[in-house]
Design a protein around this motif. Structure first.
Motif, PDB file in Angstrom:
ATOM      1  N   TYR A 177       3.380   8.431   5.517  1.00  0.00           N
ATOM      2  CA  TYR A 177       2.370   7.524   4.980  1.00  0.00           C
ATOM      3  C   TYR A 177       1.551   6.906   6.111  1.00  0.00           C
ATOM      4  O   TYR A 177       0.316   6.869   6.047  1.00  0.00           O
ATOM      5  CB  TYR A 177       3.003   6.418   4.134  1.00  0.00           C
ATOM      6  N   ARG A 208       0.844  -1.205   0.000  1.00  0.00           N
ATOM      7  CA  ARG A 208       0.000   0.000   0.000  1.00  0.00           C
ATOM      8  C   ARG A 208       0.878   1.253   0.000  1.00  0.00           C
ATOM      9  O   ARG A 208       0.586   2.228  -0.705  1.00  0.00           O
ATOM     10  CB  ARG A 208      -0.948  -0.001   1.202  1.00  0.00           C
ATOM     11  N   TYR A 209       1.949   1.227   0.785  1.00  0.00           N
ATOM     12  CA  TYR A 209       2.898   2.346   0.858  1.00  0.00           C
ATOM     13  C   TYR A 209       3.518   2.606  -0.518  1.00  0.00           C
ATOM     14  O   TYR A 209       3.580   3.750  -0.974  1.00  0.00           O
ATOM     15  CB  TYR A 209       3.961   2.011   1.908  1.00  0.00           C
ATOM     16  N   THR A 231       0.958   7.944   9.149  1.00  0.00           N
ATOM     17  CA  THR A 231       0.077   8.878   9.854  1.00  0.00           C
ATOM     18  C   THR A 231      -1.039   9.405   8.961  1.00  0.00           C
ATOM     19  O   THR A 231      -2.186   9.502   9.396  1.00  0.00           O
ATOM     20  CB  THR A 231       0.877  10.054  10.445  1.00  0.00           C
ATOM     21  N   LEU A 232      -0.728   9.714   7.708  1.00  0.00           N
ATOM     22  CA  LEU A 232      -1.734  10.298   6.819  1.00  0.00           C
ATOM     23  C   LEU A 232      -2.673   9.278   6.193  1.00  0.00           C
ATOM     24  O   LEU A 232      -3.856   9.547   6.023  1.00  0.00           O
ATOM     25  CB  LEU A 232      -1.053  11.107   5.716  1.00  0.00           C
ATOM     26  N   SER A 233      -2.153   8.107   5.847  1.00  0.00           N
ATOM     27  CA  SER A 233      -2.973   7.133   5.122  1.00  0.00           C
ATOM     28  C   SER A 233      -3.454   5.965   5.964  1.00  0.00           C
ATOM     29  O   SER A 233      -4.467   5.361   5.649  1.00  0.00           O
ATOM     30  CB  SER A 233      -2.186   6.583   3.932  1.00  0.00           C
ATOM     31  N   GLU A 234      -2.731   5.629   7.001  1.00  0.00           N
ATOM     32  CA  GLU A 234      -3.092   4.469   7.818  1.00  0.00           C
ATOM     33  C   GLU A 234      -3.645   4.871   9.186  1.00  0.00           C
ATOM     34  O   GLU A 234      -4.037   4.005   9.965  1.00  0.00           O
ATOM     35  CB  GLU A 234      -1.871   3.553   8.007  1.00  0.00           C
ATOM     36  N   ALA A 266       1.195   4.175  -2.987  1.00  0.00           N
ATOM     37  CA  ALA A 266       0.943   5.579  -2.681  1.00  0.00           C
ATOM     38  C   ALA A 266       2.144   6.459  -3.041  1.00  0.00           C
ATOM     39  O   ALA A 266       2.152   7.649  -2.744  1.00  0.00           O
ATOM     40  CB  ALA A 266       0.598   5.740  -1.203  1.00  0.00           C
TER      41      ALA A 266
END
Length: 135
Positions: A103, A53-54, A105-108, A57
């Motif tokens: 990533y 996922r990282y 903090t913002l996406s997960e 992104a």
């Protein structure tokens, strides 16, 4: 007979040393930090999925595993990163650390109010970087 006893004693001592056993008390002992070993560098399925996922992104293409392990008693978590890149360059590590934590903090939705600890392991399972941002 004496030779057999000596061989047995050396074998037992070697096995004990290799198993990580010590004669120290168990007080305050913590489990070893998760991470690859020379014999097992494959990321666990959840870590591989998070790394995928990282990367999708826009994250570092060399990262193939990311784990977040809660710290003891709610302390800052340990983030374990596995990478195919053997480079130990400090600037590269800092960019990667910022990218991974941004990533997370913002996406997960990972919260890092007390900082974090990060271990980065290379392709052979060796520790490339260790960082502690806790106060």
């Amino acid at each position: 007979m004496r030779g057999r006893i000596l061989v047995l004693a050396v074998t037992v001592a070697a096995c004990t040393a290799l198993s990580g056993c010590t004669d120290e008390g168990g007080g305050g002992r913590t489990a070893p930090a998760p991470g690859p070993t020379v014999t097992g560098t494959v990321a666990p399925p959840d870590a591989a999925a998070l790394a995928e996922r990282y990367r999708k992104a826009g994250g570092d293409a060399d990262v193939y595993g990311i784990e977040q392990v809660p710290g003891p008693d709610g302390a800052a978590p340990l983030i374990v990163v596995r990478t195919h890149n053997p480079d130990t360059d400090d600037a590269l590590f800092k960019r990667q650390a910022m990218s991974v934590t941004a990533y997370l903090t913002l996406s997960e939705g990972v919260r890092l109010p007390d900082g974090y600890r990060m271990d980065v392991f290379g392709p052979d399972g060796g520790l490339l970087h260790r960082w502690d941002t806790t106060p």
